[in-house]
Scaffold this motif. Structure first.
Motif, short mmCIF file in Angstrom:
data_model
loop_
_atom_site.label_atom_id
_atom_site.label_comp_id
_atom_site.label_asym_id
_atom_site.label_seq_id
_atom_site.Cartn_x
_atom_site.Cartn_y
_atom_site.Cartn_z
N MET A 7 -4.40 29.46 -6.99
CA MET A 7 -4.58 29.03 -5.61
C MET A 7 -3.47 29.62 -4.77
O MET A 7 -2.31 29.68 -5.20
N THR A 8 -3.82 30.07 -3.58
CA THR A 8 -2.82 30.53 -2.61
C THR A 8 -3.06 29.81 -1.29
O THR A 8 -4.18 29.44 -0.96
N TRP A 9 -1.97 29.63 -0.54
CA TRP A 9 -1.99 28.97 0.77
C TRP A 9 -1.18 29.88 1.69
O TRP A 9 0.03 30.00 1.53
N THR A 10 -1.85 30.54 2.61
CA THR A 10 -1.20 31.50 3.49
C THR A 10 -1.34 31.05 4.93
O THR A 10 -2.45 30.79 5.40
N LEU A 11 -0.21 30.95 5.61
CA LEU A 11 -0.24 30.52 7.01
C LEU A 11 -0.63 31.69 7.89
O LEU A 11 -0.12 32.80 7.74
N GLY A 12 -1.56 31.42 8.81
CA GLY A 12 -2.01 32.44 9.76
C GLY A 12 -1.40 32.15 11.12
O GLY A 12 -0.20 31.92 11.24
N GLY A 13 -2.25 32.10 12.13
CA GLY A 13 -1.79 31.71 13.47
C GLY A 13 -1.33 30.27 13.45
O GLY A 13 -1.60 29.52 12.52
N HIS A 14 -0.64 29.86 14.50
CA HIS A 14 -0.09 28.50 14.56
C HIS A 14 -1.17 27.47 14.28
O HIS A 14 -2.20 27.42 14.95
N VAL A 119 4.64 28.55 -1.64
CA VAL A 119 4.65 28.42 -0.18
C VAL A 119 6.06 28.07 0.30
O VAL A 119 6.57 28.68 1.25
N ALA A 120 6.71 27.12 -0.36
CA ALA A 120 8.08 26.72 0.03
C ALA A 120 9.05 27.89 -0.13
O ALA A 120 9.90 28.11 0.73
#
Length: 155
Positions: A7-14, A119-120
């Motif tokens: 699993m990956t969690w990638t931040l995009g736009g705000h 992520v951290a």
């Protein structure tokens, strides 16, 4: 039983994140908005599974689409389903299953903990907050980790 999940969690736009979940058999890409507590809800659902509940759920809102995670536990094994719904309030039967896997609860929890540890490391907690719009889910992540370690010591 499939024993591998990533699993990956990638931040995009705000306020937006892309989540990819995959196993050896399938891969799905989901979107989450900060309007709901998507990461906290996911981590809490898994903590409830570790604590002994036989079913737990979490939902990612993608405005108006929603992605509903359904976790069912039988002993040390789990079945995970991810449904895509046109509206977040839709019943499960209106959703389309976009990913599913059967795997040990241990493998499921390990994959999600690894994801949020990464992520951290990648963003740092303060950068995470500025990109996501909310605090990093440290409390929920550590609660899940404690329950997971306690369960592994018992087994």
């Amino acid at each position: 039983m499939t024993a591998d999940m990533r699993m990956t969690w990638t931040l995009g736009g705000h306020g937006w994140a892309d989540c990819t979940v995959e196993s050896d058999r399938a891969k799905a890409e989901l979107t989450a908005s900060y309007l709901t507590s998507a990461p906290e809800d996911l981590l809490t659902a898994l903590a409830r599974l570790i604590a002994g509940e036989t079913e737990a759920r979490a939902q990612f809102e993608a405005e108006p689409t929603a992605y509903r995670w359904i976790f069912c536990r039988e002993g040390d094994d789990s079945r995970v389903r991810v449904l895509e719904l046109r509206q977040g309030s839709d019943h499960d039967n209106k959703g389309t299953e976009i990913w599913s896997a059967q795997l040990p609860v241990d493998a499921l929890v390990r994959a999600v903990i690894r994801c949020f540890d990464e992520v951290a490391r990648s963003y740092g907690e303060s950068s995470y907050r500025s990109k996501w719009g909310e605090h990093f889910p440290r409390i929920e992540l550590e609660a899940l980790r404690r329950l997971w370690h306690a369960r592994r010591r018992r087994d």
